[in-house]
Structure formats: C-alpha cells, structure tokens
Design an enzyme around this catalytic site. Structure first.
Site, PDB file in Angstrom:
ATOM      1  N   LYS A  81       0.834  -1.192   0.000  1.00 49.30           N
ATOM      2  CA  LYS A  81       0.000   0.000   0.000  1.00 49.30           C
ATOM      3  C   LYS A  81       0.874   1.249   0.000  1.00 49.30           C
ATOM      4  O   LYS A  81       1.910   1.294   0.645  1.00 49.30           O
ATOM      5  CB  LYS A  81      -0.915  -0.004   1.226  1.00 49.30           C
ATOM      6  CG  LYS A  81      -1.973  -1.112   1.189  1.00 49.30           C
ATOM      7  CD  LYS A  81      -2.884  -1.041   2.388  1.00 49.30           C
ATOM      8  CE  LYS A  81      -3.976  -2.104   2.317  1.00 49.30           C
ATOM      9  NZ  LYS A  81      -4.867  -2.057   3.504  1.00 49.30           N
ATOM     10  N   HIS A 103       2.773  -3.952   7.513  1.00 47.08           N
ATOM     11  CA  HIS A 103       1.867  -3.085   8.258  1.00 47.08           C
ATOM     12  C   HIS A 103       2.611  -1.828   8.710  1.00 47.08           C
ATOM     13  O   HIS A 103       3.738  -1.916   9.219  1.00 47.08           O
ATOM     14  CB  HIS A 103       1.316  -3.810   9.492  1.00 47.08           C
ATOM     15  CG  HIS A 103       0.292  -4.843   9.170  1.00 47.08           C
ATOM     16  ND1 HIS A 103      -0.070  -5.853  10.039  1.00 47.08           N
ATOM     17  CD2 HIS A 103      -0.469  -5.033   8.057  1.00 47.08           C
ATOM     18  CE1 HIS A 103      -0.999  -6.606   9.481  1.00 47.08           C
ATOM     19  NE2 HIS A 103      -1.260  -6.129   8.283  1.00 47.08           N
ATOM     20  N   TYR A 113      -3.584 -10.335  15.434  1.00 50.09           N
ATOM     21  CA  TYR A 113      -3.280 -11.763  15.290  1.00 50.09           C
ATOM     22  C   TYR A 113      -2.890 -12.386  16.623  1.00 50.09           C
ATOM     23  O   TYR A 113      -3.076 -13.574  16.833  1.00 50.09           O
ATOM     24  CB  TYR A 113      -2.155 -11.957  14.274  1.00 50.09           C
ATOM     25  CG  TYR A 113      -2.558 -11.592  12.869  1.00 50.09           C
ATOM     26  CD1 TYR A 113      -3.317 -12.469  12.097  1.00 50.09           C
ATOM     27  CD2 TYR A 113      -2.202 -10.374  12.313  1.00 50.09           C
ATOM     28  CE1 TYR A 113      -3.697 -12.130  10.812  1.00 50.09           C
ATOM     29  CE2 TYR A 113      -2.578 -10.033  11.033  1.00 50.09           C
ATOM     30  CZ  TYR A 113      -3.331 -10.916  10.286  1.00 50.09           C
ATOM     31  OH  TYR A 113      -3.723 -10.580   9.019  1.00 50.09           O
TER      32      TYR A 113
END
Length: 313
Positions: free
Chosen positions: A186, A284, A293
């Site tokens: 991203k 991330h 998680y």
C-alpha cells in the site's frame, strides 16, 4: 478524475478543489479518489437536504447528525455498518481539514467528530493441515498451468503477500541468489521478504519449465505470473485458481487469497515469531494492526489450557 455529482456552486467548488488536491498533490489512486468522492458527495447531498449551501454554516452538530443519518439510514440509503460509516466520517473530516488549512473556512467543524468504533473482527485463518492439503492439491499435474498454480499459492502463503502484490510481481522482483522477493504494498511502499524453500523450489520449477511456455503466447511482458494467453495474471484469475484448488483439496470453508495471508501471520506467531517481525513481513505501518493476530493465538492457547490443565476447569 471522474466529475463529482452536480451540487450547489459553493459545495461544488469546494469538492472539486479537494478532489483535485488529492489527485494532483497527494497522488491518490483512482479507487481511493472515487471512494472519497462518493462519501463526501453523499455528505454534500445531506447538507443540501437540510438547506445548507454554505459550508461556513456547518458546525460539529451538523457533522454529528450526518453520522447518525449514516448509521440509521435515510432516504434511499440503507443504514451503514460502523466500518462504512466510519470511512465516510474520515472522508468528511479530511474534507473539512483541507478547507480550514486552505483558508476557505475559519474553523474545522468536523475535528471533534470521531468515527464510530468498529467491532473487533478477528482474521480468519485455516489450520496448517488444510494449508498443506491445498498446496498438495495444487501440485497435481506437470502442465504449465499446474506449475504456475503451485508457485502462486506457495508465494501467497509463504510470504504473506496481498493478492495485489502477487499479481504486480515482475520477474526481476525475485532474487534467487539471496532467496528474497520484493513486494510493493500500500502506498507503493516496498519491502523485502524471504522466500521459504518450498516457495523457492516451486518458483524455480515454474520459471524454468512453465513460464516460457506461457510467455510464448503473449508479448514478452515482465510479469512473473502469467495467464494462459501470456498476459499478466489478474486478481480474478488468482481467485479462480484458489477456488478450484480448494475444491480439489476438499476444503469446504470459504477461502480467499487474504485467508492465506492471515494464515501466514497466525502460523508465524503460533511458532513463536515476534509480533514486530511479523509486522515487517506483512508490511503493516503500525504494529497495532498486526497485534490483532496475537488475540487469535491467545484465544487458542486459552482453549488448549482449559482443556488440558487439571486446575483450569
């Protein structure tokens, strides 16, 4: 950039100026621009329905009322989930912040309005034995398509890649000497992720025995994963491959490329990996995103403890 819906002149100009800023100065993707345009266009229509055509007349109560309307539904719009309403409020906040910083407004009325909290949604992972069954089902056959599918699924699970990152891979993104792969995530941020032995072996077989056959049908593009016509494999193509392979493996639960990414992270943490290492591997921006998680693994530990410890029950 698509034209925003027809609005009163003041709102129209403000929305156009903001979208141009996002497009030209921020360089946001077309998909993101369309989402912002849709959300703020709905906000502008809401203001118009209340007789507000001057943004200087907007205060925090008006923005809060818009959030209420999103959650409860109004007109032809059904109620939005907290996540969707939150996305719209974030867009409205960004819109007002731009106008305030640009001097078009004296104050930012949306600053104090916070998006609704979304319920914690735990990522869906599948157990290791089902991952292995999936990869085994992809190994059947020696055709170019079969070799590609095995390499594709090994990479999806082996490096925790997003489907967009996998279809964007070029041959030059692989470094076989160092056994790493370069992924573009991203915001076009790059990260280097190690290749496991299974993924590396599957990629070697695909590149030497299958990709040249597929490439001969196309125009010599640099894409790593090719379709049957020699073009770059699409997201839809990846989904179709995964679905067909899951059916052959007898996997009945819903599975997606993102399921393999979730499974990658969950299995790493179950194996003792540090959460910050997993954060880097997943790409991330914040460790908070990765920490969801750890909730999965703690729940599983609690379940095992409750069933196994004599003093737990």
């Amino acid at each position: 950039m698509p034209d925003p819906q027809r609005l009163p002149d003041a709102l129209d100009r403000a929305l156009r100026d903001w979208l141009t800023h996002l497009d030209v100065e921020r360089g946001l993707s077309r998909h993101t621009l369309r989402a912002y345009e849709r959300d703020v266009g709905r906000y502008a229509a809401y203001l118009r329905s209340r007789g507000i055509t001057d943004l200087a007349a907007v205060d925090s109560a008006v923005v809060s009322d818009f959030l209420v309307a999103l959650r409860s539904g109004e007109g032809d719009h059904p109620p939005l989930a907290a996540s969707s309403a939150g996305r719209a409020v974030v867009a409205v906040r960004a819109f007002h912040r731009f106008l305030a910083l640009d001097g078009a407004l004296e104050a930012d009325p949306a600053r104090s309005v916070t998006p609704p909290k979304t319920p914690l949604r735990l990522p869906k992972a599948i157990p290791l034995d089902r991952v292995e069954a999936l990869l085994a089902a992809a190994s059947v056959g020696d055709t170019p398509a079969a070799l590609r599918d095995r390499a594709l699924l090994e990479v999806l699970y082996g490096v925790g890649a997003r489907v967009s990152e996998v279809v964007d891979l070029d041959v030059d993104d692989l470094d076989r000497d160092s056994e790493v792969v370069r992924l573009r995530g991203k915001g076009d941020k790059e990260r280097i992720v190690p290749l496991g032995s299974y993924a590396a072996a599957a990629l070697d077989a695909y590149r030497t025995r299958a990709r040249p056959v597929l490439a001969a049908k196309g125009r010599g593009i640099p894409a790593l994963f090719l379709n049957q016509r020699g073009g770059r494999l699409t997201r839809q193509g990846v989904w179709a491959i995964l679905k067909a392979t899951a059916e052959r493996a007898g996997i009945t639960e819903e599975i997606s490329p993102h399921t393999l990414r979730h499974s990658f992270a969950t299995h790493l943490l179950q194996g003792g990996a540090d959460v910050r290492i997993v954060q880097e591997l997943l790409g991330h921006a914040s460790v908070t995103t990765t920490q969801i998680y750890t909730k999965v693994t703690i729940d599983q530990l609690r379940e095992v403890y409750a069933g196994a410890h004599p003093r737990a029950r």
